[in-house]
Write a protein that holds these residues in place. Structure first.
Motif, PDB file in Angstrom:
ATOM      1  N   ALA A 102       0.898  -0.941   0.199  1.00 39.23           N
ATOM      2  CA  ALA A 102      -0.210   0.250   0.686  1.00 39.23           C
ATOM      3  C   ALA A 102       0.878   1.589   0.102  1.00 39.23           C
ATOM      4  CB  ALA A 102      -1.160   0.120   1.131  1.00 39.23           C
ATOM      5  N   VAL A 103       1.916   1.174   0.953  1.00 37.99           N
ATOM      6  CA  VAL A 103       2.813   2.213   0.658  1.00 37.99           C
ATOM      7  C   VAL A 103       3.597   3.313  -0.605  1.00 37.99           C
ATOM      8  CG1 VAL A 103       4.467   3.519   2.034  1.00 37.99           C
ATOM      9  CG2 VAL A 103       2.738   1.959   3.554  1.00 37.99           C
ATOM     10  N   ILE A 104       4.499   1.858  -1.191  1.00 40.40           N
ATOM     11  CA  ILE A 104       5.141   1.998  -2.426  1.00 40.40           C
ATOM     12  C   ILE A 104       3.876   2.165  -3.958  1.00 40.40           C
ATOM     13  CG2 ILE A 104       6.212   0.563  -4.136  1.00 40.40           C
ATOM     14  CD1 ILE A 104       7.790  -1.005  -1.747  1.00 40.40           C
ATOM     15  N   GLY A 105       2.536   1.407  -3.469  1.00 39.58           N
ATOM     16  CA  GLY A 105       0.977   1.329  -4.408  1.00 39.58           C
ATOM     17  C   GLY A 105       0.683   2.805  -4.037  1.00 39.58           C
ATOM     18  N   ALA A 163     -10.320   3.316  -9.631  1.00 39.98           N
ATOM     19  CA  ALA A 163      -9.988   2.321  -8.950  1.00 39.98           C
ATOM     20  C   ALA A 163      -8.104   2.177  -8.522  1.00 39.98           C
ATOM     21  CB  ALA A 163      -9.459   1.925 -10.661  1.00 39.98           C
ATOM     22  N   GLY A 164      -7.058   3.229  -8.684  1.00 39.99           N
ATOM     23  CA  GLY A 164      -6.341   3.356  -8.425  1.00 39.99           C
ATOM     24  C   GLY A 164      -5.708   3.423  -7.394  1.00 39.99           C
ATOM     25  N   GLY A 165      -7.026   4.171  -6.367  1.00 32.05           N
ATOM     26  CA  GLY A 165      -6.953   4.104  -4.864  1.00 32.05           C
ATOM     27  C   GLY A 165      -6.589   3.122  -4.499  1.00 32.05           C
ATOM     28  N   LYS A 166      -7.471   2.030  -4.932  1.00 31.09           N
ATOM     29  CA  LYS A 166      -7.333   1.115  -3.937  1.00 31.09           C
ATOM     30  C   LYS A 166      -6.172   0.453  -3.605  1.00 31.09           C
ATOM     31  CE  LYS A 166     -12.270   0.999  -4.270  1.00 31.09           C
ATOM     32  NZ  LYS A 166     -12.746   0.682  -3.021  1.00 31.09           N
ATOM     33  N   ILE A 167      -5.152   1.057  -4.393  1.00 32.82           N
ATOM     34  CA  ILE A 167      -4.058   0.899  -4.155  1.00 32.82           C
ATOM     35  C   ILE A 167      -3.444   0.614  -2.073  1.00 32.82           C
ATOM     36  CG2 ILE A 167      -2.634   2.138  -5.653  1.00 32.82           C
ATOM     37  CD1 ILE A 167      -1.828  -1.657  -5.906  1.00 32.82           C
ATOM     38  N   MET A 168      -3.784   1.373  -2.188  1.00 37.62           N
ATOM     39  CA  MET A 168      -4.029   2.584  -0.961  1.00 37.62           C
ATOM     40  C   MET A 168      -4.084   1.824   0.629  1.00 37.62           C
ATOM     41  SD  MET A 168      -3.105   6.749  -1.598  1.00 37.62           S
ATOM     42  CE  MET A 168      -4.320   6.405  -3.485  1.00 37.62           C
ATOM     43  N   GLY A 204      -6.067  -5.241  -9.225  1.00 40.70           N
ATOM     44  CA  GLY A 204      -6.270  -4.864 -10.258  1.00 40.70           C
ATOM     45  C   GLY A 204      -7.085  -3.498 -10.497  1.00 40.70           C
ATOM     46  N   GLY A 205      -7.548  -2.898  -9.891  1.00 38.81           N
ATOM     47  CA  GLY A 205      -7.837  -1.501 -10.051  1.00 38.81           C
ATOM     48  C   GLY A 205      -6.591  -0.942 -10.427  1.00 38.81           C
ATOM     49  N   PHE A 206      -5.616  -0.988  -9.943  1.00 38.41           N
ATOM     50  CA  PHE A 206      -4.104  -0.359 -10.379  1.00 38.41           C
ATOM     51  C   PHE A 206      -3.688  -0.896 -11.621  1.00 38.41           C
ATOM     52  CE2 PHE A 206       0.408   0.553 -10.757  1.00 38.41           C
ATOM     53  CZ  PHE A 206       0.669   2.384 -10.527  1.00 38.41           C
ATOM     54  N   GLY A 207      -4.159  -1.693 -12.431  1.00 41.31           N
ATOM     55  CA  GLY A 207      -3.986  -1.785 -13.357  1.00 41.31           C
ATOM     56  C   GLY A 207      -5.268  -0.672 -13.932  1.00 41.31           C
TER      57      GLY A 207
END
Length: 259
Positions: free
Chosen positions: A151-154, A211-216, A234-237
């Motif tokens: 999550a931090v790297i994301g 979608a990208g925010g789910k990585i955190m 998947g969200g980041f993808g």
């Protein structure tokens, strides 16, 4: 005839000598870390008064990035200015005369700017996390816990993608004012509003920021939110696909239109 390393050096010189791009990166870091720390303090002080579902799904990692909503706006400004300044100043003609191969020119610019955004994004994400956890105290989580480091790297990757997406859109629109006039309301208002309305939530969850925010996020359904139909990566993808589409669109516009 230009070489790609020379293009990279030229773009690095442009970015570091323009005060607005430098300050936008600094602002992204300061705003994200500062607001995240402040909101972590508020959460820590009001935790006992939160709804039972919110306490049960509390995500201390995600809380550390609470300032990302505003911090990403500074990263949008950075991405737009990297491209838009060329058009507003008329330097685009000189740049393309020096680097006539437009793919080389564009991807050199994107490579340097995205690299800078990634470095600032990672510094921002790690600072936000460790400061936030220090403020949360007993409610904090260790970076060694499952999925926390991801999550931090994301979060840093997210900021870099926001900047790259903004550069792609600015290349399509060829105007800093028009790009900012579209991107900032979209990310700050439109996406959040549509994501909060039941009728449009299923569509909004596929927007790049949602979608990208789910990585955190480490805890599914954090703070009572609806679970997403995709994983964190998947969200980041999905966000990466949006970004690639913007960059490709920018390249096609740059290739087919005069400077």
């Amino acid at each position: 005839m230009s070489s790609f390393p020379a293009v990279l050096q030229s773009e690095w010189t442009k970015i570091r000598t323009v005060a607005s791009t430098t300050w936008s990166l600094i602002s992204a870091l300061v705003v994200t870390v500062g607001i995240s720390a402040a909101l972590c303090a508020v959460i820590n002080n009001s935790f006992d008064g939160m709804a039972p579902q919110e306490r049960a799904t509390f995500d201390p990692t995600l809380a550390s990035f609470a300032g990302m909503t505003l911090g990403q706006l500074a990263m949008i400004v950075f991405g737009v200015l990297v491209v838009g300044t060329e058009y507003s100043s008329g330097m685009i003609r000189t740049s393309l005369a020096a680097v006539p191969r437009r793919a080389e020119f564009l991807f050199g610019k994107l490579t340097v700017a995205t690299g800078l955004a990634l470095v600032v994004g990672l510094v921002t994400s790690f600072l936000s996390f460790f400061l936030g956890q220090a403020i949360l105290g007993d409610r904090s989580i260790a970076i060694s816990e499952p999925n926390v480091l991801r999550a931090v790297i994301g979060a840093g990757l997210y900021m870099a993608m926001i900047a790259l997406f903004s550069m792609g859109m600015a290349t399509i629109l060829r105007s800093s004012i028009l790009s900012l006039g579209i991107l900032m309301p979209f990310f700050f208002l439109v996406s959040n509003i549509l994501g909060a309305v039941e009728a449009t939530r299923k569509v909004a969850q596929y927007f790049p920021d949602q979608a990208g925010g789910k990585i955190m996020q480490v805890v599914p359904g954090a703070m009572g939110s609806d679970p997403a139909p995709y994983s964190a990566w998947g969200g980041f993808g999905i966000m990466v696909l949006w970004t690639l589409a913007a960059v490709l669109g920018g390249y096609l516009v740059l290739k087919k239109r005069d400077a």
